[in-house]
Design a protein around this motif. Structure first.
Motif, PDB file in Angstrom:
ATOM      1  N   TYR A 198       0.822  -1.214   0.000  1.00 42.73           N
ATOM      2  CA  TYR A 198       0.000   0.000   0.000  1.00 42.73           C
ATOM      3  C   TYR A 198       0.861   1.272   0.000  1.00 42.73           C
ATOM      4  CZ  TYR A 198      -4.335  -2.600   0.571  1.00 42.73           C
ATOM      5  OH  TYR A 198      -5.409  -3.446   0.356  1.00 42.73           O
ATOM      6  N   LEU A 199       2.036   1.207   0.638  1.00 43.84           N
ATOM      7  CA  LEU A 199       2.961   2.344   0.564  1.00 43.84           C
ATOM      8  C   LEU A 199       3.443   2.545  -0.870  1.00 43.84           C
ATOM      9  CD1 LEU A 199       5.200   1.958   3.769  1.00 43.84           C
ATOM     10  CD2 LEU A 199       3.617   3.821   3.263  1.00 43.84           C
ATOM     11  N   TYR A 224       5.423   5.300   7.117  1.00 43.34           N
ATOM     12  CA  TYR A 224       4.004   5.648   6.914  1.00 43.34           C
ATOM     13  C   TYR A 224       3.798   7.153   7.106  1.00 43.34           C
ATOM     14  CZ  TYR A 224      -0.820   6.417   8.469  1.00 43.34           C
ATOM     15  OH  TYR A 224      -2.082   6.920   8.648  1.00 43.34           O
ATOM     16  N   VAL A 233      -2.432   1.533   5.309  1.00 44.93           N
ATOM     17  CA  VAL A 233      -1.232   0.987   5.933  1.00 44.93           C
ATOM     18  C   VAL A 233      -1.366   0.971   7.457  1.00 44.93           C
ATOM     19  CG1 VAL A 233       1.253   1.307   6.268  1.00 44.93           C
ATOM     20  CG2 VAL A 233       0.229   1.764   4.027  1.00 44.93           C
ATOM     21  N   SER A 241      -4.502   5.277  -0.314  1.00 46.74           N
ATOM     22  CA  SER A 241      -3.728   4.038  -0.204  1.00 46.74           C
ATOM     23  C   SER A 241      -2.896   4.033   1.076  1.00 46.74           C
ATOM     24  CB  SER A 241      -2.811   3.884  -1.419  1.00 46.74           C
ATOM     25  OG  SER A 241      -2.117   2.652  -1.377  1.00 46.74           O
ATOM     26  N   TYR A 242      -2.295   5.172   1.419  1.00 47.16           N
ATOM     27  CA  TYR A 242      -1.481   5.253   2.637  1.00 47.16           C
ATOM     28  C   TYR A 242      -2.306   4.952   3.893  1.00 47.16           C
ATOM     29  CZ  TYR A 242       2.210   7.558  -0.105  1.00 47.16           C
ATOM     30  OH  TYR A 242       3.187   7.850  -1.012  1.00 47.16           O
ATOM     31  N   SER A 244       5.285   9.305   4.388  1.00 41.35           N
ATOM     32  CA  SER A 244       4.463   9.254   3.169  1.00 41.35           C
ATOM     33  C   SER A 244       3.264  10.193   3.274  1.00 41.35           C
ATOM     34  CB  SER A 244       3.990   7.821   2.922  1.00 41.35           C
ATOM     35  OG  SER A 244       5.091   6.965   2.702  1.00 41.35           O
ATOM     36  N   ILE A 245       2.628  10.210   4.446  1.00 41.83           N
ATOM     37  CA  ILE A 245       1.496  11.120   4.677  1.00 41.83           C
ATOM     38  C   ILE A 245       1.964  12.577   4.549  1.00 41.83           C
ATOM     39  CG2 ILE A 245      -0.177  11.955   6.374  1.00 41.83           C
ATOM     40  CD1 ILE A 245      -0.920   9.212   5.355  1.00 41.83           C
ATOM     41  N   GLY A 275       0.665   3.908  -3.055  1.00 40.26           N
ATOM     42  CA  GLY A 275       0.459   5.328  -2.765  1.00 40.26           C
ATOM     43  C   GLY A 275       1.528   6.204  -3.383  1.00 40.26           C
ATOM     44  N   GLN A 276       2.786   5.722  -3.348  1.00 38.81           N
ATOM     45  CA  GLN A 276       3.886   6.486  -3.945  1.00 38.81           C
ATOM     46  C   GLN A 276       3.711   6.624  -5.454  1.00 38.81           C
ATOM     47  OE1 GLN A 276       7.251   4.253  -2.599  1.00 38.81           O
ATOM     48  NE2 GLN A 276       7.298   5.228  -0.583  1.00 38.81           N
TER      49      GLN A 276
END
Length: 234
Positions: free
Chosen positions: A125-126, A164, A149, A145-146, A167-168, A129-130
């Motif tokens: 999912y990371l 996580y 996680v 998607s993030y 990424s947010i 999301g990326q």
């Protein structure tokens, strides 16, 4: 020799033939499964032409043998391939992501727990999301998607928790919400012991980038200096 003994010998001989036949078949399947796992490990995360061929070979063999781990690993690898190669394609990314998630949805949480752990759902999912946020400029879809996680982070996994949150914060940075990003990132500095140099540099880089955008040089400069020291040390 009596008729009974002859019958017993024939029965034993037939049983031995069947045993050898099934053992040989099972042994061949086991070898094939190991080859699939080995090929997947060799090309995981790569996006060369050789990797593309290997991912599809893995998928064909895994579907033929009905090997769930091989199937979902190939879907995951093909999603990444179509997101990062020079001819990246959003439709292909979403296609393989949907195949991956649909297949995983059929797994049983209890009986397939080792399988679920081996396919590394949080990292999937990371990565998704990326791709959505960075490769295709879709921050909202990336954020969605993030968020999937968070419930999957094992208790005490500081490294994954930091990844996580970074990424947010990167989504907030894309949306010019620098204060929000800093509220997420700054508290993470207290948990950097033992997380590894790569993750620490990524955290420091993201914090400093937000200070740069806010023109606060007195806070960004020491972070840049620490990143440089880590890079020199590495």
């Amino acid at each position: 020799m009596s008729l009974t003994k002859i019958r017993n010998l024939i029965t034993a001989f037939i049983a031995l033939l069947f045993y050898n036949f099934f053992y040989a078949q099972n042994n061949e399947v086991l070898i094939d499964l190991r080859e699939v796992d080995s090929l997947n490990k060799l090309y995981y995360g790569k996006h060369s032409e050789d990797a593309y061929i290997a991912h599809h070979k893995n998928l064909r063999e895994s579907l033929k043998m009905q090997y769930p781990k091989g199937i979902v690993s190939a879907y995951k690898s093909l999603m990444w391939y179509h997101g990062v190669n020079k001819n990246s394609n959003l439709d292909s990314v979403l296609y393989y992501a949907d195949l991956f998630e649909s297949k995983v949805a059929t797994f049983n949480i209890k009986s397939d727990s080792l399988l679920i752990k081996s396919i590394q759902l949080p990292q999937y999912y990371l990565n998704k999301g990326q791709l959505l946020s960075h490769a295709f400029g879709l921050p909202e879809q990336g954020l969605e998607s993030y968020f999937k996680v968070y419930p999957l982070i094992p208790e005490g996994d500081i490294k994954l928790s930091i990844a996580y949150n970074i990424s947010i914060a990167e989504i907030y940075y894309q949306k010019f919400q620098y204060d929000k990003a800093l509220r997420v990132l700054t508290p993470l500095l207290k948990d950097t012991i033992g997380i590894g140099s790569f993750t620490k540099k990524r955290l420091l880089k993201n914090i400093s980038a937000n200070y740069v955008q806010k023109d606060i040089a007195e806070k960004s400069y020491p972070l840049h200096k620490e990143i440089l020291n880590l890079a020199i040390k590495d």
